[in-house]
Write a protein that holds these residues in place. Structure first.
Motif, PDB file in Angstrom:
ATOM      1  N   CYS A 170      31.227 -14.687  -2.172  1.00  0.00           N
ATOM      2  CA  CYS A 170      30.355 -13.666  -1.595  1.00  0.00           C
ATOM      3  C   CYS A 170      29.456 -14.250  -0.508  1.00  0.00           C
ATOM      4  CB  CYS A 170      29.500 -13.031  -2.689  1.00  0.00           C
ATOM      5  SG  CYS A 170      28.348 -11.808  -2.052  1.00  0.00           S
ATOM      6  N   CYS A 217      25.719 -14.018  -2.087  1.00  0.00           N
ATOM      7  CA  CYS A 217      25.242 -14.718  -3.290  1.00  0.00           C
ATOM      8  C   CYS A 217      26.208 -15.784  -3.797  1.00  0.00           C
ATOM      9  CB  CYS A 217      24.931 -13.699  -4.388  1.00  0.00           C
ATOM     10  SG  CYS A 217      26.417 -12.982  -5.111  1.00  0.00           S
ATOM     11  N   CYS A 277      31.838  -7.928  -4.851  1.00  0.00           N
ATOM     12  CA  CYS A 277      31.132  -9.009  -5.525  1.00  0.00           C
ATOM     13  C   CYS A 277      30.601  -8.477  -6.851  1.00  0.00           C
ATOM     14  CB  CYS A 277      29.985  -9.502  -4.649  1.00  0.00           C
ATOM     15  SG  CYS A 277      28.897 -10.646  -5.534  1.00  0.00           S
ATOM     16  N   CYS A 301      26.267  -9.163  -6.840  1.00  0.00           N
ATOM     17  CA  CYS A 301      25.263  -8.457  -6.037  1.00  0.00           C
ATOM     18  C   CYS A 301      25.728  -7.086  -5.574  1.00  0.00           C
ATOM     19  CB  CYS A 301      24.828  -9.309  -4.845  1.00  0.00           C
ATOM     20  SG  CYS A 301      26.063  -9.419  -3.543  1.00  0.00           S
TER      21      CYS A 301
END
Ligand code: ZN
Length: 456
Positions: free
Chosen positions: A209, A212, A231, A234
């Motif tokens: 990601c 994150c 993801c 997040c």
């Protein structure tokens, strides 16, 4: 028009004409001279023009030619930087070429294919109406460094054009991140279904990601890191595209038939080029045509009439054989060509041509990220496996490690001999050159046969 702009235009036109007369077209000199005289020349020359820019790693040229077909069919008065002059100086030279001596542009639309780095600069000056970003892949290692540099160059360029509509690839997690924190209107394009029944074992250029660093999950993968990503940590994920490929009807060695949904209306579309990457290019082109106000029917029929782009899938006859030339320049693009060959059951000759000149990328370690293993598994169906180019030995070594039997690999240094071998019998061939090898090969081919018709 300011005097210095007029002078810059004249210098640019005259030096360009002189260089062409000397057989030295395609240099950056005219644009450089013009820029020296008037720093804002591009802004001055483009002010009354609606500009569509195509950027991204793979497929710029093909997408541009598809859009161009739509512009042409829609009756637009347009020009484009066809010859691949996609640096800032080249773009300036093209604008100078298409304006009058007084600096007035005679065209309403411009279609500009643009390098990511050049886009960052050009966007300061060009009144961009529509920006198409096809995808972001890792290109030759030494050319732009990290993939984030490419992304950041485009991101910075976008800050210069808040009024432009962005056509972004919804399936590319890197490209999609460009839509964040900007005022621009975004038109998403993408492919809603897998393209191949079994995808190649490709390394992803973007497994984690962008926000994150958690590993993405995929509902499906189309190729490379493209597909239905999200993801789990997040929540960053694929946006629903308004220009979407909803069905792959056929994906053959010459063309694909797809169902394309353009803002809620479905169209059967014949894409006159092979491979999954060209399905994306077609969706990108449809998005750009939509933004330019071209009606869907015209845009869709343009995709079917479109002829092969320069070097992207040229077909020609060599001796007794039909040959296809597919430019390869980075792992993702190469894997697409391999996917195409791996999913076609015919018998073929293969020729790999690897150069390491500047335009190819001087660091050739990228070939170790290409899935040659997928071809090695099927090597019995390839009647000849020819290896050539400046770095032929490195390519042969790579193929050996992929599992090709060494007695089947033939290093042929002379292009003339290579072409003779390809043309010796009727088995069709795939020629896979890097950028400069493609030019060398085409020169050699044009000595053998008249193939101009295939790329003019
Ligand atoms: Zn995340």
């Amino acid at each position: 028009m300011k005097l210095k702009t007029r002078i810059a235009v004249i210098i640019c036109k005259v030096s360009g004409a002189l260089l062409r007369k000397m057989g030295r077209g395609g240099t950056n000199l005219p644009g450089k001279l013009a820029l020296k005289i008037d720093k804002n020349i591009l802004g001055e020359l483009s002010q009354s023009v609606k500009v569509t820019v195509v950027t991204g790693t793979n497929g710029k040229t093909t997408t541009s030619r598809m859009i161009e077909q739509a512009f042409s069919d829609a009756g637009f008065r347009y020009f484009s930087n066809k010859s691949g002059a996609n640096l800032l100086t080249g773009i300036i030279a093209v604008f100078a070429q298409y304006c009058s001596l007084s600096g007035k542009c005679r065209y309403t639309h411009a279609l500009i294919e643009c390098d990511e780095a050049a886009f960052r600069k050009a966007s300061e000056f060009l009144p961009v109406e529509c920006l198409v970003v096809n995808n972001i892949f890792r290109d030759q290692l030494d050319r732009y460094g990290e993939i984030t540099h490419t992304l950041n160059a485009i991101r910075e360029g976008i800050t210069h054009i808040p009024d432009a509509v962005l056509c972004l690839n919804a399936d590319c997690s890197l490209t999609a991140s460009l839509a964040e924190k900007i005022p621009n209107r975004v038109v998403w394009f993408g492919v809603n279904v897998p393209i191949y029944t079994h995808a190649a074992h490709e390394l992803s250029d973007a497994p984690y990601c962008i926000h994150c660093k958690t590993e993405y999950q995929y509902d499906y993968v189309t190729y490379g890191h493209l597909g239905g990503f999200h993801c789990p940590n997040c929540g960053y994920g694929r946006k629903t595209p308004s220009i979407a490929v909803t069905q792959i009807l056929t994906a053959g060695a010459d063309a694909s038939d797809i169902v394309l949904d353009i803002c809620g209306r479905e169209y059967d579309v014949h894409v006159n080029l092979p491979g999954g990457y060209n399905i994306y290019n077609a969706a990108a082109a449809a998005a750009a045509a939509h933004v330019a106000g071209i009606d869907d029917e015209t845009a869709v029929s343009a995709l079917g009439q479109f002829e092969c782009g320069f070097g992207r899938a040229e077909q020609f006859t060599l001796g007794k054989a039909q040959a296809r030339m597919m430019l390869v320049k980075n792992p993702a693009g190469f894997n697409q060509v391999i996917n195409l060959i791996a999913h076609d059951e015919g018998s073929y000759k293969l020729a790999f041509l690897l150069n390491d000149r500047f335009a190819d990328g001087t660091d050739i370690s990228w070939i170790w990220d290409v899935d040659f293993e997928a071809l090695a598994e099927q090597q019995e169906r390839f009647t000849q496996i020819l290896v050539s180019g400046v770095r032929a030995d490195d390519m042969a070594l790579r193929l050996k490690y992929a599992g090709f039997r060494t007695d089947r690999l033939e290093v042929v240094r002379e292009y003339e001999t290579l072409l003779d071998r390809v043309g010796a019998d009727e088995t069709p061939a795939f020629l896979m050159p890097t950028y400069t090898a493609m030019f060398d090969l085409r020169n050699e081919i044009s000595r053998h046969t008249d193939i101009k018709a295939f790329y003019e």
